[in-house]
Every structure is written in C-alpha cells, then in structure tokens.
Design an enzyme around this catalytic site. Structure first.
Site, mmCIF file in Angstrom:
data_model
loop_
_atom_site.group_PDB
_atom_site.id
_atom_site.type_symbol
_atom_site.label_atom_id
_atom_site.label_comp_id
_atom_site.label_asym_id
_atom_site.label_seq_id
_atom_site.Cartn_x
_atom_site.Cartn_y
_atom_site.Cartn_z
ATOM 1 N N SER A 141 0.842 -1.207 0.000
ATOM 2 C CA SER A 141 0.000 0.000 0.000
ATOM 3 C C SER A 141 0.866 1.243 0.000
ATOM 4 O O SER A 141 1.979 1.243 0.551
ATOM 5 C CB SER A 141 -0.905 0.009 1.233
ATOM 6 O OG SER A 141 -1.561 1.255 1.365
ATOM 7 N N TYR A 154 -2.369 -0.769 10.104
ATOM 8 C CA TYR A 154 -2.398 -1.240 8.723
ATOM 9 C C TYR A 154 -1.083 -0.926 8.018
ATOM 10 O O TYR A 154 -0.501 -1.773 7.343
ATOM 11 C CB TYR A 154 -3.571 -0.574 8.002
ATOM 12 C CG TYR A 154 -3.671 -0.877 6.524
ATOM 13 C CD1 TYR A 154 -4.214 -2.080 6.076
ATOM 14 C CD2 TYR A 154 -3.241 0.050 5.573
ATOM 15 C CE1 TYR A 154 -4.316 -2.347 4.713
ATOM 16 C CE2 TYR A 154 -3.341 -0.209 4.218
ATOM 17 C CZ TYR A 154 -3.885 -1.412 3.787
ATOM 18 O OH TYR A 154 -3.983 -1.679 2.446
#
Length: 249
Positions: A141, A154
């Site tokens: 990401s 995350y």
C-alpha cells in the site's frame, strides 16, 4: 495475449476489487487462476464466470485468512484443483483504521494476522509447490511511503510485508523465483463506498498527478507484468502503482 499459457496462479482475495482485476488479467494472459474468497461466494462465482466467458480458466475456493492453520487449509484446498503453482499473488487484506491510541490489541492482532502473517505462511507452505522460475507478488500500500497516522496498524503490517518481499527475493533468487511488492494508491473499489460522494472522490483524485483515482486494472496490469517472463530481471522491488500520488508533497 497468452504470455502465461501453461502457468498456474494463486490470487488471494481474488473475488472482488483489485484481486478480481488481477485474477481476470492473469487469466487473459493464459494462466489457470485459483482465487480465494472469505465469505462472498456469489462474487467469487461471478469472477470465475467472467473469466470463463472470456475464454480463460479459473476456479474459486473459500479460504478465510487470519485464523490458525489458514495457510495449510488454503493449500489443501488449492491442491484439489491444481498440481503445483507458478505465480502467488498475496492480495487479500483488511483495513485497520485508527490512531495509535485508538487501536485495540485485538484489532492490531487481526490486521497483522491477515496482512502480514498469512502471506508469510502462504509462501512458506507454498514453496514446495512453487516451481522454479516462479513469481511472488505481494500487494502492499502507498501508506507505507508517507506518515499516515489514521491507519497506523495497517501501515505497519504492510511495511512488514514489504520487508518480507525484499528478504524472500534474496532467499529464492537461486531458484529463479522473483519476489516483488506492488503499492497501490487510492483505488476505486466497493471497499471505498465513500467514493460515491463526488466531492470526496474529487478530493482523492487530486493526490495523483493524473487527476483521477486509480482503477483496479491499473494495478492488475502491473502485477501481470511482474508475473510474466518480461520481469525475469526484476526482483526485490516495491513498484509504486499510485499514479504519482504524493509527488508534489
């Protein structure tokens, strides 16, 4: 296009969003694609039907991640459909919003179990199935490249996945196996329902130098390249697939 004819691919979380686009793209290149889903069997069946309607080959099977024994169960299910694998795409993941003082221990463990631990053991237990010259692509990401306090757990889990990619590239190079990560930016999928708001979507589009939000195919095309023989000399890399997000910061 048949650059992957004769190859077999595993795409975790391949029934929706980016995973679905990856599964469909690899199938268009000729690969037999095994895609996993957690709970949405209908979406998985629709993805397989779409692949087959386009002349490709795919199969779907349920494989919840983040649970004890998840990797073993995944491969046992995969083995019922295919004999060996050439491409592993660790795409499945879950979001983990929250500032550091808002993240519970349970939330943290869940985010790491799905986003970091599961890919680790999927690869570990897939190595005897993965043929020499194979490909591993881990979907990371863009939040690992900037400070993003609102998703601290995350981002940390995806950071762990990137380090795993780098280490595996060194470990598996002798077998001709490449290992790379791909880091998308903001992608328009059903996990971002807020994009139905034109103002919010327009705001997200401003992060890219192209003035739009990303589409699943934008990421899938990069994965297809890394899965192909054209990427045989590319390993240990984290490919930014964010449309240049953050270049002006």
């Amino acid at each position: 296009m048949n650059g992957l004819t004769g190859k077999t691919a595993l795409v975790t979380g391949g029934s929706r969003g980016i995973g679905r686009a990856i599964a469909e793209r690899l199938a268009r290149e000729g690969a037999l694609v095994g895609l996993t889903y957690r709970g949405d069997e209908t979406a998985a069946r629709e993805t397989v039907a779409t692949v087959e309607a386009a002349g490709g080959k795919a199969f779907a099977f349920r494989a919840p991640l983040g649970e004890p024994g998840d990797a073993r169960a995944l491969w046992e299910a995969f083995d019922r459909h295919a004999d060996g694998v050439d491409i592993i795409v660790n795409n499945a993941g879950i979001a983990g919003p929250g500032l550091i003082d808002e993240v519970s221990e349970e939330d943290y463990d869940r985010v790491f179990a799905v986003n970091a631990k599961a890919p680790f053991f999927i690869v570990q237990q897939g190595l005897r199935r993965l043929r020499d010259g194979g490909r591993i692509v881990n979907i990371s990401s863009g939040v690992t490249k900037v400070a993003f306090p609102q998703m601290v757990a995350y981002a940390a889990a995806k950071g762990a996945l990137e380090v795993l990619s780098l280490t595996l590239a060194q470990t598996l190079g002798a077998r001709g196996i490449t290992v790379n990560a791909v880091s998308p930016g903001t992608i328009e999928t059903d996990i971002h329902p807020w994009m139905a708001d034109p103002e919010l979507k327009a705001g997200a589009a401003k992060y890219s130098v192209f003035g739009r939000v990303g589409q699943p195919a934008d990421v899938a095309d990069v994965v297809a390249f890394l899965a192909s023989d054209d990427a045989r000399w590319v390993t240990g890399q984290n490919i930014d697939a964010s449309g240049g997000s953050g270049l002006g910061l």
